[in-house]
Scaffold this active site. Structure first.
Site: not given
Lengths: 66, 257
Positions: B97, B158, B184-185, B206-207
């Site tokens: 990545k 995040g 992301a996000g 992830n987050t």
């Protein structure tokens, strides 16, 4: 002898090998990778590579990340 | 449900999961397991000599997943290439990545440096999955140099703000000839479903899972949402209209003339 290890100044015994450095810090060679003076060092060479004064060593491994 | 193919590899789950920010290695392992994912990301960092056990390989059975190291921390192409080579030396893995984020407050990717790094790394045999702003021109350029996906952001890493780049992602989806992974996000399963309904091929989260009070519950919810969103896309739903269209028959109504 004086080296740069993971960004910090460090003192190592003269003629340390990479293997010795890892053992002293309880690091398993299989889990890490070494960059010595800007080049990736093959794992098979850890025992035969003797560090010199002013060498720059990076010891890295995988951690959690996104 | 139809599997997803990336670079000749088949994925039955369209949810990819990051392994950062979990309270513990065990918490991470349980959440990854609950997510049903078949691809996980990891980062490469200097060993902390005070905590030599932070190595992630001890917490996950990587034979179960496609291992995807990231170049997080790289601020330009040169740093990304350096990290990439170390990742490959550490793992033998060519999948990568690619993320190049010079500015820490928003962690937005530098498209120019990402393209530059991608060209170098692809020539060296890496399988590159690039993290980008939702920039349709850049997405095309990366496809042309040979990345195996494009991974436009929904909002900053995040931030849990969800899909704030909708129209641009839609253009990328329309024009892409490689899988599009919204990365992301994404802060809630409904947002993951939204991305999949738009036609994204997969999402990376992830987050939202790691910081949830119950990451296993969150991971399960995301798994279901990604499947729901993808099925909705396959279902070819009707379009919205301004006016009403009755749900019950308009003829033979008792009492009407």
């Amino acid at each position: 002898m004086h080296v740069k290890l993971n960004g910090d100044q460090a003192e190592l015994p003269d003629n340390s090998t990479i293997t010795a450095v890892l053992l002293e810090r309880n690091l398993k060679p299989e889990a890490i990778v070494i960059e010595l003076n800007g080049d990736v060092l093959d794992r098979s060479k850890f025992g035969d590579t003797f560090l010199k004064e002013d060498d720059t060593i990076e010891i890295v491994h995988f951690v959690g990340g996104g | 449900m139809d599997p997803l193919k990336i670079a000749g590899k088949t994925f039955r789950s369209r949810l990819f999961v990051g392994t950062g920010k979990f309270a513990s290695g065990e918490a991470m392992r349980q959440a990854v397991d609950a997510s049903g994912t078949e691809m996980v990301t990891v980062a490469l960092r200097r060993v902390d000599f005070q905590r030599p056990d932070s190595n992630i390989l001890s917490f996950l059975d990587f034979s179960k997943y496609q291992f995807l190291p990231n170049t997080s921390g790289a601020r330009d192409a040169e740093e990304a290439v350096r990290i990439a080579r170390l990742c490959r030396a550490a793992s033998g893995e060519t999948w990568l990545k690619l993320e190049v984020t010079p500015e820490p407050r928003y962690l937005l990717p530098d498209g120019k440096e990402t393209l530059k790094a991608a060209e170098i790394l692809i020539k060296e045999g890496f399988t590159v999955l690039p993290y980008i702003q939702a920039d349709p021109i850049l997405a095309k350029q990366l496809e042309e140099v040979g990345t195996v996906t494009v991974m436009p952001l929904g909002s900053p890493i995040g931030s849990n703000m969800g899909i704030r780049t909708r129209e641009s992602i839609e253009i990328i989806i329309e024009q892409a000839t490689v899988p599009v992974v919204v990365d992301a996000g994404i802060g809630a399963p409904s947002q993951a479903a939204e991305a999949m309904e738009m036609g994204a091929d997969a999402v990376l989260v992830n987050t939202a899972i790691a910081v949830a009070g119950d990451p296993v519950q969150a991971a399960t919810a995301f798994k279901l949402a990604v499947e729901a969103g993808h099925r909705a896309r396959l279902a070819n739903l009707g379009s919205p209209t301004k006016q009403a269209h009755a749900s019950s028959p308009v003829d033979n109504i008792l009492g009407h003339a």
